[in-house]
Motif scaffolding. Structure first.
Motif, PDB file in Angstrom:
ATOM      1  N   GLU A  55     103.250 -27.625 -25.236  1.00 38.14           N
ATOM      2  CA  GLU A  55     102.267 -27.371 -26.292  1.00 38.14           C
ATOM      3  C   GLU A  55     102.575 -28.238 -27.512  1.00 38.14           C
ATOM      4  N   LEU A  56     101.529 -28.797 -28.081  1.00 34.82           N
ATOM      5  CA  LEU A  56     101.676 -29.567 -29.322  1.00 34.82           C
ATOM      6  C   LEU A  56     101.907 -28.571 -30.469  1.00 34.82           C
ATOM      7  N   ASN A  57     102.965 -28.759 -31.253  1.00 36.35           N
ATOM      8  CA  ASN A  57     103.218 -27.806 -32.348  1.00 36.35           C
ATOM      9  C   ASN A  57     102.303 -28.112 -33.547  1.00 36.35           C
ATOM     10  N   LYS A  58     102.376 -27.239 -34.532  1.00 39.31           N
ATOM     11  CA  LYS A  58     101.390 -27.333 -35.617  1.00 39.31           C
ATOM     12  C   LYS A  58     101.435 -28.652 -36.366  1.00 39.31           C
ATOM     13  N   ASP A  59     102.647 -29.093 -36.709  1.00 39.79           N
ATOM     14  CA  ASP A  59     102.732 -30.355 -37.465  1.00 39.79           C
ATOM     15  C   ASP A  59     102.816 -31.577 -36.543  1.00 39.79           C
ATOM     16  N   LYS A  60     102.561 -31.353 -35.254  1.00 38.23           N
ATOM     17  CA  LYS A  60     102.509 -32.461 -34.281  1.00 38.23           C
ATOM     18  C   LYS A  60     103.772 -33.321 -34.317  1.00 38.23           C
ATOM     19  N   SER A  61     104.895 -32.653 -34.443  1.00 37.34           N
ATOM     20  CA  SER A  61     106.173 -33.372 -34.559  1.00 37.34           C
ATOM     21  C   SER A  61     107.018 -33.263 -33.297  1.00 37.34           C
ATOM     22  N   ASP A 103     109.206 -26.388 -23.018  1.00 37.39           N
ATOM     23  CA  ASP A 103     109.162 -25.211 -23.897  1.00 37.39           C
ATOM     24  C   ASP A 103     109.310 -25.634 -25.368  1.00 37.39           C
ATOM     25  N   LYS A 104     109.860 -26.823 -25.554  1.00 35.98           N
ATOM     26  CA  LYS A 104     110.054 -27.338 -26.924  1.00 35.98           C
ATOM     27  C   LYS A 104     109.101 -28.493 -27.239  1.00 35.98           C
ATOM     28  N   PHE A 105     108.922 -29.357 -26.252  1.00 35.93           N
ATOM     29  CA  PHE A 105     108.221 -30.620 -26.523  1.00 35.93           C
ATOM     30  C   PHE A 105     106.827 -30.651 -25.903  1.00 35.93           C
ATOM     31  N   TYR A 106     105.972 -31.413 -26.534  1.00 38.68           N
ATOM     32  CA  TYR A 106     104.661 -31.750 -25.986  1.00 38.68           C
ATOM     33  C   TYR A 106     104.824 -33.133 -25.363  1.00 38.68           C
ATOM     34  N   VAL A 107     104.824 -33.151 -24.048  1.00 38.78           N
ATOM     35  CA  VAL A 107     105.122 -34.385 -23.320  1.00 38.78           C
ATOM     36  C   VAL A 107     103.812 -34.978 -22.830  1.00 38.78           C
ATOM     37  N   ASN A 153      99.498 -50.457 -27.080  1.00 45.59           N
ATOM     38  CA  ASN A 153      98.440 -50.255 -28.072  1.00 45.59           C
ATOM     39  C   ASN A 153      97.359 -49.289 -27.603  1.00 45.59           C
ATOM     40  N   VAL A 154      97.124 -49.233 -26.309  1.00 46.18           N
ATOM     41  CA  VAL A 154      96.190 -48.224 -25.789  1.00 46.18           C
ATOM     42  C   VAL A 154      96.793 -46.825 -25.965  1.00 46.18           C
ATOM     43  N   GLN A 155      98.087 -46.708 -25.685  1.00 46.68           N
ATOM     44  CA  GLN A 155      98.777 -45.429 -25.894  1.00 46.68           C
ATOM     45  C   GLN A 155      98.737 -45.034 -27.378  1.00 46.68           C
ATOM     46  N   LYS A 156      98.917 -46.031 -28.230  1.00 42.85           N
ATOM     47  CA  LYS A 156      98.873 -45.777 -29.682  1.00 42.85           C
ATOM     48  C   LYS A 156      97.500 -45.223 -30.080  1.00 42.85           C
ATOM     49  N   ALA A 157      96.456 -45.824 -29.538  1.00 39.15           N
ATOM     50  CA  ALA A 157      95.098 -45.354 -29.855  1.00 39.15           C
ATOM     51  C   ALA A 157      94.888 -43.927 -29.333  1.00 39.15           C
ATOM     52  N   LEU A 158      95.429 -43.641 -28.159  1.00 40.50           N
ATOM     53  CA  LEU A 158      95.346 -42.282 -27.617  1.00 40.50           C
ATOM     54  C   LEU A 158      96.036 -41.282 -28.554  1.00 40.50           C
ATOM     55  N   LEU A 159      97.246 -41.630 -29.000  1.00 48.74           N
ATOM     56  CA  LEU A 159      97.981 -40.740 -29.914  1.00 48.74           C
ATOM     57  C   LEU A 159      97.244 -40.602 -31.236  1.00 48.74           C
ATOM     58  N   ASP A 160      96.698 -41.701 -31.758  1.00 50.13           N
ATOM     59  CA  ASP A 160      95.894 -41.659 -32.993  1.00 50.13           C
ATOM     60  C   ASP A 160      94.747 -40.663 -32.837  1.00 50.13           C
ATOM     61  N   SER A 161      94.115 -40.716 -31.656  1.00 45.28           N
ATOM     62  CA  SER A 161      92.945 -39.849 -31.449  1.00 45.28           C
ATOM     63  C   SER A 161      93.329 -38.372 -31.454  1.00 45.28           C
ATOM     64  N   LEU A 162      94.622 -38.123 -31.170  1.00 48.18           N
ATOM     65  CA  LEU A 162      95.113 -36.739 -31.158  1.00 48.18           C
ATOM     66  C   LEU A 162      95.771 -36.375 -32.494  1.00 48.18           C
ATOM     67  N   GLY A 163      95.751 -37.310 -33.430  1.00 52.03           N
ATOM     68  CA  GLY A 163      96.344 -37.056 -34.750  1.00 52.03           C
ATOM     69  C   GLY A 163      97.867 -37.063 -34.734  1.00 52.03           C
ATOM     70  N   ILE A 164      98.454 -37.692 -33.720  1.00 53.40           N
ATOM     71  CA  ILE A 164      99.921 -37.734 -33.609  1.00 53.40           C
ATOM     72  C   ILE A 164     100.438 -38.961 -34.349  1.00 53.40           C
ATOM     73  N   LYS A 165     101.350 -38.733 -35.311  1.00 51.87           N
ATOM     74  CA  LYS A 165     101.823 -39.827 -36.162  1.00 51.87           C
ATOM     75  C   LYS A 165     103.299 -40.147 -35.969  1.00 51.87           C
ATOM     76  N   LYS A 166     103.986 -39.305 -35.187  1.00 49.57           N
ATOM     77  CA  LYS A 166     105.418 -39.518 -34.928  1.00 49.57           C
ATOM     78  C   LYS A 166     105.697 -39.249 -33.464  1.00 49.57           C
ATOM     79  N   LEU A 167     106.616 -39.981 -32.906  1.00 51.77           N
ATOM     80  CA  LEU A 167     107.104 -39.680 -31.555  1.00 51.77           C
ATOM     81  C   LEU A 167     108.561 -39.231 -31.671  1.00 51.77           C
ATOM     82  N   HIS A 168     108.799 -37.981 -31.226  1.00 47.51           N
ATOM     83  CA  HIS A 168     110.192 -37.534 -31.161  1.00 47.51           C
ATOM     84  C   HIS A 168     110.967 -38.501 -30.268  1.00 47.51           C
TER      85      HIS A 168
END
Lengths: 387, 387
Positions: A55-61, A103-107, A153-168
């Protein structure tokens, strides 16, 4: 009867335990218009498949990106249905309570551009086999040469579309490691950790020539027709040969021989007939021909080129590129890898310097230890992700 | 002027020293009628080339047989003419005062059956490219499958014709080592010493499949025509690919990369055009195409099969075969060999037992260290030959 009951009870427990552990996953599609490739071309519409675990957590971290290998797909873990014979390729380390703990990460994991398995119903990709919207026909060789940076860059655009700004973390094996390393160079402020498994940071002269060996049989197949085989006979013979070479090169002789325990050099038919074949050759080529059913030959050519043009940072300055990395890095080559030798990962590791971590996967598989023996480094990966 | 004179003097000394060391050799022909092959066929007439260095002593007890590698010929040492650019492949260890000392030994070397270089004017061989006296046309694929044992038996007939009943030693690299080991098993009372350089005692499952990779491009070439290309277009494209693969597999990445110091992954043409090629690929394939001029494609197929069917002793019992050897044995694999791994030679060495000697050639060439770094083991070979 008591023993039988005990057996049934045990089996039930096992079954429910498996049931409990099966992570069901769903393929999703991401679309992107007017994608600018690294070589300056435009792809009108890019469609790629992706799947996610946890699950993606609230702050998408809590996002970990998994990048796949040459003949791999986004299916890194779990099953699409309970009845699937096998889960995704890294299911041993991705899931609830596992090293990459869902259980911790959104993979998240996505199909690359020019994915090999263009004809696999669970894969969504854009490449030579895709319909060019401008002509209504498959692109074939009019599809632009794409690079590992384009995959990133395609992966980056996918993450952008999900509002994800950091990769653990970004973690990938083989060609997936190329993507992971380039991620850390291209977006140093976004990537907190990078794990390169059986990977390299550039295609050297040897690897570039070795990869050409995978392209040649396809180009030599009379059915290839400069890539214009759609709707006609496919270059199956050449594609099969290409996949057979890839398979053998990914395996160390130890496991290859162990997989063919009944092989003997002296066999009647090959001794009498120059055209007769060995069982071990039929085994290797038969498996390749089976795999070829969902694989597109042109896509293999484009993947070969994406790997040949790869140098992290894309300015022919590997040392400079490695210095741009801000992520914590962990390199996990396989000791017996005869395709992407440990020395190649070690070079990248050393260019980063003291902050980088390095360990080797021991095993008899060779390159494929990065897939089949990855559980041996589960603790190392878990610890690294917690640092 | 003084410096110039000194330079001229030095060059003169060097030139005369080279002059003194040049061993001029002559190709001879050996013919044999009604040769019975291991698989039960008959070859009406076998013609092979041979050459010798040194003098045969009165009791014919000073003979060393050299057996050649896959793409090699009988030209192990010396030059045919002073103007030859290069001497034979093992000139570093064969000659007056060298490890295999032609002041002491009569060193003899012959072209194998189905020798790769059928079109080399200095090679005499019998194989698919030869005229079948019964039809007046090239044999093509009607030529019987031949084995390493057949190569050995032709050499045995040659030695018989010269009245030679003992071998002080048989020494060979790679496929030549297969012959050397099989010599020691087939004629244990005749062979006093055996040196296996970068060799193996059998083709295991992995090697059998790896060798198939060398045959495939030839068979896939439309010009191959089931081997019936004589007098027509030759399968040059497939043969070139085959030779390129062989060359790369015989080289460790370290030397391959050192040979291409200007390679960069990111180059304009390959980045823009999927059909464009890398300089390193052109270098590898260009050299292969040049070599292909004197090489017959069918002969490569037959050499592949000779290696695939190889197990010393030819009864699928390697342990039993190794126990039949009476010769003193020395195994010299190359540490960095990625084609015939040291573990393969070590297996044969261990099956022989305590009497066998083992040492590794260190170097950056990989398999080719058995040719290009052989001088590093000159003392070891000299000592072994004196034991």
């Amino acid at each position: 009867m008591k023993i039988l009951k005990l057996l049934i009870l045990t089996l039930s427990v096992c079954a429910s335990s498996v049931w409990a552990q099966t992570m069901l996953v769903e393929k999703q599609q991401f679309s992107l218009n007017n994608f600018q490739t690294f070589n300056g071309s435009t792809i009108d519409t890019v469609n790629i498949g992706w799947e996610a675990y946890g699950e993606l957590n609230k702050d998408k971290s809590n996002v970990i990106l998994i990048t796949h290998y040459f003949t791999g797909t986004s299916h890194a873990a779990g099953k699409y249905a309970e009845s699937d014979p096998l889960p995704g390729y890294w299911d041993a380390i991705i899931g609830p309570g596992k090293a990459i703990d869902t259980d911790k990460f959104y993979v998240i994991s996505s199909d690359t551009l020019v994915n090999a398995s263009a004809n696999d119903p669970n894969v969504i990709t854009t490449g030579p086999a895709s319909i060019n919207p401008r002509t209504g026909k498959p692109y074939g060789l009019t599809f632009p040469v794409v690079t590992i940076r384009d995959f990133v860059n395609v992966q980056k655009a996918l993450l952008d579309s999900l509002g994800i700004k950091k990769l653990h973390a970004v973690v990938g094996p083989s060609m997936g490691s190329m993507q992971a390393i380039d991620w850390a160079v291209a977006y140093p402020d976004m990537v907190e950790r990078m794990v390169s498994v059986i990977g390299v940071a550039e295609s050297d002269a040897w690897l570039t020539a070795a990869l050409e060996k995978w392209a040649f049989p396809i180009k030599q197949d009379p059915n290839w027709q400069q890539g214009n085989y759609y709707g006609k006979e496919k270059p199956i013979t050449g594609l099969t040969q290409s996949l057979a070479i890839i398979t053998q090169e990914a395996m160390h002789p130890a496991i290859f021989n162990a997989s063919n325990p009944n092989h003997t050099a002296l066999q009647k038919e090959p001794l009498q007939d120059i055209n007769a074949s060995y069982a071990v050759v039929d085994w290797l080529y038969g498996a390749a021909e089976k795999r070829a059913e969902v694989i597109d030959a042109n896509h293999i050519l484009y993947l070969v080129r994406a790997c040949q043009t790869f140098i992290a940072g894309y300015n022919n300055d590997l040392a400079g590129a490695m210095k741009q990395i801000k992520a914590k890095t962990l390199f996990l080559p396989a000791t017996n890898d005869l395709l992407l030798f440990p020395a190649m990962a070690q070079k990248a590791h050393e260019l980063i310097g003291e902050s980088s971590q390095y360990d080797e996967i021991e095993g008899m598989w060779g390159h494929l230890d990065g897939i089949f023996s990855i559980q041996d480094k589960a603790d190392a990966i878990r610890t690294f992700l917690e640092q």
